[in-house]
Design a protein around this motif. Structure first.
Motif, mmCIF file in Angstrom:
data_model
loop_
_atom_site.group_PDB
_atom_site.id
_atom_site.type_symbol
_atom_site.label_atom_id
_atom_site.label_comp_id
_atom_site.label_asym_id
_atom_site.label_seq_id
_atom_site.Cartn_x
_atom_site.Cartn_y
_atom_site.Cartn_z
ATOM 1 N N ASP A 197 0.710 -0.604 0.033
ATOM 2 C CA ASP A 197 0.224 0.112 -0.140
ATOM 3 C C ASP A 197 0.777 1.094 0.025
ATOM 4 O OD1 ASP A 197 -2.292 -1.944 0.296
ATOM 5 O OD2 ASP A 197 -2.556 -1.355 2.295
ATOM 6 N N HIS A 198 1.781 1.148 0.465
ATOM 7 C CA HIS A 198 2.596 2.457 0.937
ATOM 8 C C HIS A 198 3.423 2.359 -0.530
ATOM 9 C CE1 HIS A 198 3.552 1.476 5.748
ATOM 10 N NE2 HIS A 198 2.455 2.826 5.203
ATOM 11 N N ARG A 199 3.741 1.881 -1.437
ATOM 12 C CA ARG A 199 4.761 1.756 -2.401
ATOM 13 C C ARG A 199 3.671 2.317 -3.584
ATOM 14 N NH1 ARG A 199 7.373 -2.337 -0.754
ATOM 15 N NH2 ARG A 199 6.397 -4.497 -0.868
ATOM 16 N N ARG A 200 2.131 1.962 -3.042
ATOM 17 C CA ARG A 200 1.019 2.181 -4.263
ATOM 18 C C ARG A 200 1.019 3.919 -3.878
ATOM 19 N NH1 ARG A 200 -5.301 0.656 -4.023
ATOM 20 N NH2 ARG A 200 -5.835 1.627 -6.057
ATOM 21 N N ILE A 201 0.437 4.322 -2.607
ATOM 22 C CA ILE A 201 0.955 5.549 -2.391
ATOM 23 C C ILE A 201 2.292 6.077 -3.069
ATOM 24 C CG2 ILE A 201 1.022 7.863 -0.427
ATOM 25 C CD1 ILE A 201 -0.562 5.103 0.881
ATOM 26 N N HIS A 202 3.629 5.964 -2.660
ATOM 27 C CA HIS A 202 4.117 6.634 -3.270
ATOM 28 C C HIS A 202 4.369 6.877 -4.845
ATOM 29 C CE1 HIS A 202 8.246 7.160 -4.242
ATOM 30 N NE2 HIS A 202 8.954 7.773 -3.185
ATOM 31 N N ARG A 203 4.020 5.827 -5.076
ATOM 32 C CA ARG A 203 3.950 5.522 -6.608
ATOM 33 C C ARG A 203 2.702 6.398 -7.301
ATOM 34 N NH1 ARG A 203 4.480 0.491 -6.845
ATOM 35 N NH2 ARG A 203 1.999 0.297 -7.028
ATOM 36 N N ALA A 204 1.871 6.634 -6.430
ATOM 37 C CA ALA A 204 1.068 7.498 -7.106
ATOM 38 C C ALA A 204 1.288 9.022 -7.037
ATOM 39 C CB ALA A 204 -0.505 7.333 -6.756
ATOM 40 N N ILE A 205 1.669 9.742 -6.160
ATOM 41 C CA ILE A 205 2.540 10.656 -5.838
ATOM 42 C C ILE A 205 3.133 11.148 -6.667
ATOM 43 C CG2 ILE A 205 2.882 12.671 -4.089
ATOM 44 C CD1 ILE A 205 1.878 11.306 -1.942
ATOM 45 N N ALA A 206 4.544 10.447 -6.642
ATOM 46 C CA ALA A 206 5.508 10.954 -7.559
ATOM 47 C C ALA A 206 5.134 10.962 -9.200
ATOM 48 C CB ALA A 206 6.214 9.505 -7.189
ATOM 49 N N SER A 207 4.200 9.771 -9.517
ATOM 50 C CA SER A 207 3.651 10.650 -11.131
ATOM 51 C C SER A 207 2.863 11.734 -11.474
ATOM 52 C CB SER A 207 3.160 8.975 -11.441
ATOM 53 O OG SER A 207 1.964 8.764 -11.156
ATOM 54 N N GLY A 208 2.815 12.270 -10.337
ATOM 55 C CA GLY A 208 1.484 13.457 -10.456
ATOM 56 C C GLY A 208 -0.116 12.651 -10.511
ATOM 57 N N ASP A 209 -0.215 11.843 -9.646
ATOM 58 C CA ASP A 209 -1.821 11.027 -10.859
ATOM 59 C C ASP A 209 -2.616 11.341 -9.110
ATOM 60 O OD1 ASP A 209 -4.007 10.182 -10.874
ATOM 61 O OD2 ASP A 209 -3.545 7.662 -11.692
ATOM 62 N N ARG A 210 -3.678 12.322 -9.195
ATOM 63 C CA ARG A 210 -4.184 12.800 -7.737
ATOM 64 C C ARG A 210 -4.818 11.617 -7.736
ATOM 65 N NH1 ARG A 210 -6.105 18.654 -8.536
ATOM 66 N NH2 ARG A 210 -6.611 18.842 -6.594
ATOM 67 N N ALA A 211 -6.054 11.561 -8.488
ATOM 68 C CA ALA A 211 -7.126 10.636 -7.650
ATOM 69 C C ALA A 211 -6.655 9.368 -7.551
ATOM 70 C CB ALA A 211 -7.916 10.644 -8.999
ATOM 71 N N GLU A 212 -5.299 8.302 -8.244
ATOM 72 C CA GLU A 212 -4.600 7.136 -8.343
ATOM 73 C C GLU A 212 -4.233 7.810 -6.151
ATOM 74 O OE1 GLU A 212 -3.119 3.535 -7.290
ATOM 75 O OE2 GLU A 212 -4.686 4.512 -8.385
ATOM 76 N N ALA A 213 -3.687 8.795 -6.012
ATOM 77 C CA ALA A 213 -2.722 8.849 -4.755
ATOM 78 C C ALA A 213 -3.805 9.189 -3.529
ATOM 79 C CB ALA A 213 -1.883 9.877 -5.081
ATOM 80 N N SER A 214 -5.378 9.931 -3.804
ATOM 81 C CA SER A 214 -6.751 9.428 -2.673
ATOM 82 C C SER A 214 -6.915 8.251 -2.963
ATOM 83 C CB SER A 214 -7.608 10.502 -3.576
ATOM 84 O OG SER A 214 -8.598 10.604 -3.406
ATOM 85 N N ALA A 215 -7.222 7.396 -3.666
ATOM 86 C CA ALA A 215 -7.897 6.104 -4.392
ATOM 87 C C ALA A 215 -7.085 5.646 -3.518
ATOM 88 C CB ALA A 215 -8.432 5.861 -5.324
#
Length: 267
Positions: A197-215
């Motif tokens: 889960d933590h790596r998913r959050i990190h990837r989403a923020i790093a890629s600039g995907d705001r909706a994915e970061a929230s999800a």
């Protein structure tokens, strides 16, 4: 009809705190500035030294001053800034008294962290602290160590949002439930899914995907707190749609997107 209200009786130390607050606002006092010594302050405010001492104890508990013993230019408390510590103590006490429930704390954390993750993804924040926390969590040997670095990870998300108050609130929320988090990790035993889960959050923020970061934040908290009732609030189900709509609006207004998927000119 009697429109008069009783006069509020204040204790002397409360008046001292009020005067200090006024001077901070009027004179622009800031972190590192020194207040007058106890005797001088008592004389200027025409109160007893015990009232000044009580006011300083309250302000120290609130993380506003650090009392120091000294004479002459070294006398007087120094203004500091530790808002997270005071908030943590307050939340922990109210959790202990059951005037706040764990569910309420987690709900607040969900709202704060979803916003923080989306905001961090939206403006290309420095994520070095997130990366360090991930590495340290991977090498954690005990539940206490894991939770320590887990807190650092989630606080780093809030700090990456660029809002210092949000960061202080997140640290307070996490610190106030530290004991529950350690117990949960001990019961879980295997932290591989939490790390995923933590790596998913990190990837989403790093890629600039705001909706994915929230999800990703929401999915992680649901996994971390399976016993919490997760009935969606009136706005929760539409959060990702709103984020994507904001991104489309930003694209239209600015004529394209810049590096890492964020609107040009933002950063």
């Amino acid at each position: 009809m009697n429109g008069w209200q009783p006069v509020r009786r204040t204790r002397a130390f409360e008046d001292v705190i009020a005067r200090i607050e006024e001077r901070i606002a009027d004179d622009g006092l800031t972190v590192g500035d020194r207040l007058p010594g106890e005797r001088q302050l008592a004389e200027q405010l025409r109160v007893s030294r015990s009232s000044v001492r009580e006011a300083m104890r309250v302000l120290e508990t609130l993380g506003v001053v650090a009392s120091q013993v000294g004479r002459g230019p070294d006398a007087g408390a120094v203004l500091i800034s530790r808002p997270a510590g005071a908030l943590t103590d307050l939340l922990r006490l109210h959790l202990g008294l059951s005037s706040l429930s764990l569910e309420e704390v987690i709900d607040a954390r969900l709202m704060i962290e979803q916003w923080s993750a989306a905001r961090a993804a939206g403006h290309g924040a420095d994520l070095s602290a997130l990366g360090r926390a991930l590495e340290l969590m991977e090498g954690a040997r005990t539940a206490e160590d894991f939770v320590e670095h887990d807190i650092a990870f989630h606080v780093a998300i809030a700090e990456a949002s660029g809002n210092r108050l949000i960061a202080a609130m997140m640290r307070s929320l996490r610190d106030s439930v530290r004991r529950y988090a350690v117990e949960a990790v001990e019961r879980l035993g295997d932290t591989r899914e939490l790390m995923a889960d933590h790596r998913r959050i990190h990837r989403a923020i790093a890629s600039g995907d705001r909706a994915e970061a929230s999800a990703a934040v929401q999915a992680h908290l649901r996994r971390a707190y399976p016993d919490v009732s997760w009935a969606p609030g009136p706005d929760e189900s539409g959060f990702e749609d709103r984020v994507r709509a904001e991104e489309r609006a930003g694209t239209d207004e600015r004529g394209g997107r810049g590096e890492r998927g964020r609107p040009d000119g933002v950063g």
